[in-house]
Design a protein around this motif. Structure first.
Motif: not given
Length: 232
Positions: A73-75, A111-116, A126-130
């Protein structure tokens, strides 16, 4: 049978089975976030405490990497910044939990790359920190820049060198069998040679560090030649 011969035999088995040795990063933990937020809630803080405890017990030469992500969601520009703020929040919390500052290496956003979960709607997973241990397989221009030191030498490094030797030998033999004298074939040969020498040196040998750096650097160049990672 020598170590080198054992590794060559393993490489043949890998080749026959079509198996390639992976170089995935070792995941220590994942912290999730609320929508459009980089604030740490109680669940996130509890997870960070667990991650910090793990890091303080791991005796590894590999730096810790903290990578932030968002949902779709978002740019993309905004999400890249949001992912960075999330990564920074986790890195700061880890040091507050007693993880040494120099234990944390790269802190970045994807950012929004590599969505789970591949959806365009809000998704907490998807809103995470690994938080991972870096495999140090980025593009390499000189082996001297590979961040290893004499204190890095140990069983863990030896295992990683053997893994890279098996992988390089597998590709070298595959290209050789196919009769392909490509840049990847040449780099695979150089990687195999450097890693074989590094593996063979005793743990206390002065030149083990140099050839370990050469092994890592050439292995990264091989991944560039194979298209697995982008060039520097």
């Amino acid at each position: 049978m020598s170590i080198a011969n054992i590794l060559r035999a393993l490489a043949v088995l890998c080749l026959l089975s079509g198996f390639s040795v992976p170089a995935a990063a070792q995941t220590i933990g994942t912290v999730n976030f609320a929508f459009d937020s980089a604030e740490l809630d109680d669940t996130a803080r509890a997870e960070i405490a667990k991650i910090a405890d793990k890091l303080k017990t791991i005796d590894s030469y590999k730096p810790t990497v903290v990578v932030g992500y968002t949902d779709a969601v978002g740019n993309s520009g905004y999400n890249l910044g949001l992912g960075q703020r999330r990564a920074n929040a986790v890195a700061t919390a880890l040091t507050a939990q007693g993880v040494p500052v120099d234990r944390v290496g790269l802190v970045e956003s994807r950012g929004e790359t590599d969505l789970l979960v591949t959806v365009s709607t809000p998704e907490r997973r998807n809103r995470r920190v690994n938080v991972t241990l870096e495999q140090m397989m980025t593009a390499c221009n000189s082996y001297r820049t590979v961040p290893l030191s004499q204190s890095s030498i140990g069983n863990e490094l030896q295992d990683d060198l053997q893994t890279r030797l098996i992988n390089a030998t597998t590709y070298f033999q595959q290209f050789q069998s196919d009769g392909l004298n490509t840049p990847a074939f040449q780099v695979a040969g150089a990687t195999r040679e450097a890693c074989e020498i590094a593996v063979a040196y005793d743990m206390g040998a002065f030149r083990k560090l140099e050839y370990a750096q050469r092994c890592f650097c050439n292995a990264a160049r091989l991944d560039v030649a194979l298209g697995k990672i982008p060039p520097a």
